[in-house]
Design an enzyme around this catalytic site. Sequence first.
Site, PDB file in Angstrom:
ATOM      1  N   PRO A  18      99.976  32.717   6.649  1.00 26.29           N
ATOM      2  CA  PRO A  18     101.301  32.366   7.157  1.00 26.29           C
ATOM      3  C   PRO A  18     102.462  33.138   6.546  1.00 26.29           C
ATOM      4  O   PRO A  18     103.595  32.972   6.990  1.00 26.29           O
ATOM      5  CB  PRO A  18     101.408  30.886   6.818  1.00 26.29           C
ATOM      6  N   ASP A  41     100.334  43.744  12.506  1.00 28.92           N
ATOM      7  CA  ASP A  41     101.338  43.094  13.338  1.00 28.92           C
ATOM      8  C   ASP A  41     102.697  43.113  12.645  1.00 28.92           C
ATOM      9  O   ASP A  41     102.793  43.307  11.429  1.00 28.92           O
ATOM     10  CB  ASP A  41     100.944  41.640  13.625  1.00 28.92           C
ATOM     11  N   LYS A  63     104.888  43.220  17.936  1.00 24.58           N
ATOM     12  CA  LYS A  63     105.185  42.682  19.259  1.00 24.58           C
ATOM     13  C   LYS A  63     106.344  41.707  19.149  1.00 24.58           C
ATOM     14  O   LYS A  63     106.416  40.907  18.237  1.00 24.58           O
ATOM     15  CB  LYS A  63     103.972  41.956  19.842  1.00 24.58           C
ATOM     16  N   GLY A  95      98.625  34.907  10.243  1.00 26.52           N
ATOM     17  CA  GLY A  95      97.854  33.687  10.472  1.00 26.52           C
ATOM     18  C   GLY A  95      96.367  33.962  10.518  1.00 26.52           C
ATOM     19  O   GLY A  95      95.807  34.619   9.639  1.00 26.52           O
ATOM     20  N   ILE A  99      93.474  32.588  16.434  1.00 29.26           N
ATOM     21  CA  ILE A  99      94.388  31.559  16.921  1.00 29.26           C
ATOM     22  C   ILE A  99      95.651  32.247  17.423  1.00 29.26           C
ATOM     23  O   ILE A  99      96.520  32.651  16.638  1.00 29.26           O
ATOM     24  CB  ILE A  99      94.726  30.511  15.839  1.00 29.26           C
ATOM     25  N   MET A 175     105.118  30.239  19.172  1.00 28.64           N
ATOM     26  CA  MET A 175     105.928  31.100  20.046  1.00 28.64           C
ATOM     27  C   MET A 175     106.758  30.290  21.040  1.00 28.64           C
ATOM     28  O   MET A 175     106.815  30.608  22.235  1.00 28.64           O
ATOM     29  CB  MET A 175     105.014  32.082  20.804  1.00 28.64           C
TER      30      MET A 175
END
Length: 257
Positions: A18, A41, A63, A95, A99, A175
């Site tokens: 996280p 990411d 992204k 994360g 998931i 999100m």
Amino acid sequence: MSYPSSHAGKVWLVGAGPGDPDLLTLRAARLIMRARLIVHDGLVDPAILALARPEAKLISVAKRRSRHTMPQEEINALLVREALAGSEVVRLKGGDPFIFGRGGEEAEACHAAGVAVEVVPGISAAIGAAAAAQMPLTHRRSASIVSFVAGQCKGLSEQNWAGLTGQGRTLVIYMGLATAEAIADKLIEDGLAPDMPVAVVENATRPQMRVLRGPLAGLPDLVAREKVKSPAIIIIGEVTAEPEIEQLRALALEAAE
């Protein structure tokens, strides 16, 4: 830890957790520190990327809503291409890779190309956020069921979330900032009480973490008023206002002062 020979490439789908580097698994940390190529990411904390060796090549495939540095198909192709060329690729995801991380798609692409792939799980954003906020996703008094949904997807209003919320249930939304109003409207129209307690956890486990609370009906205003930014998790359910947990948290804060 085994590594492939110099003639065979491999892809590791690694969960970065996280945010806090201390919450990496030992395996994830070792892979990051030994990797020569890391495809990561945008939400991976810079402190985690700082663990990489100085000569490692880092490729960002960040992204954001409606703006992707690289489409998912190109990310898949990149991983396969580098592995087939003999590279050992660490694909680093916030994360947990499986998931809402599209890890399944990347694993499928690797398998289809005959590329060896291994998944290294990470603490999911939902679990990390709840723990950091001392907010149990399940509690004997409040909830025995937890559901994870994505709030940023096509056809949100048409999705069937029946049975995911209400008494004895906790709903965690990934999100969901950009669609907070649509989410609140959808849940209320489906019968959830407007005063159902909600929490928004921003920058979970990081020093700048914020935990914001309010009723479901006020979720859009809360997000807008507090200018909440990603990464953030929305948690809906009675566990976000567990009285005993709140009392213990208050006592702990008083003791710290």
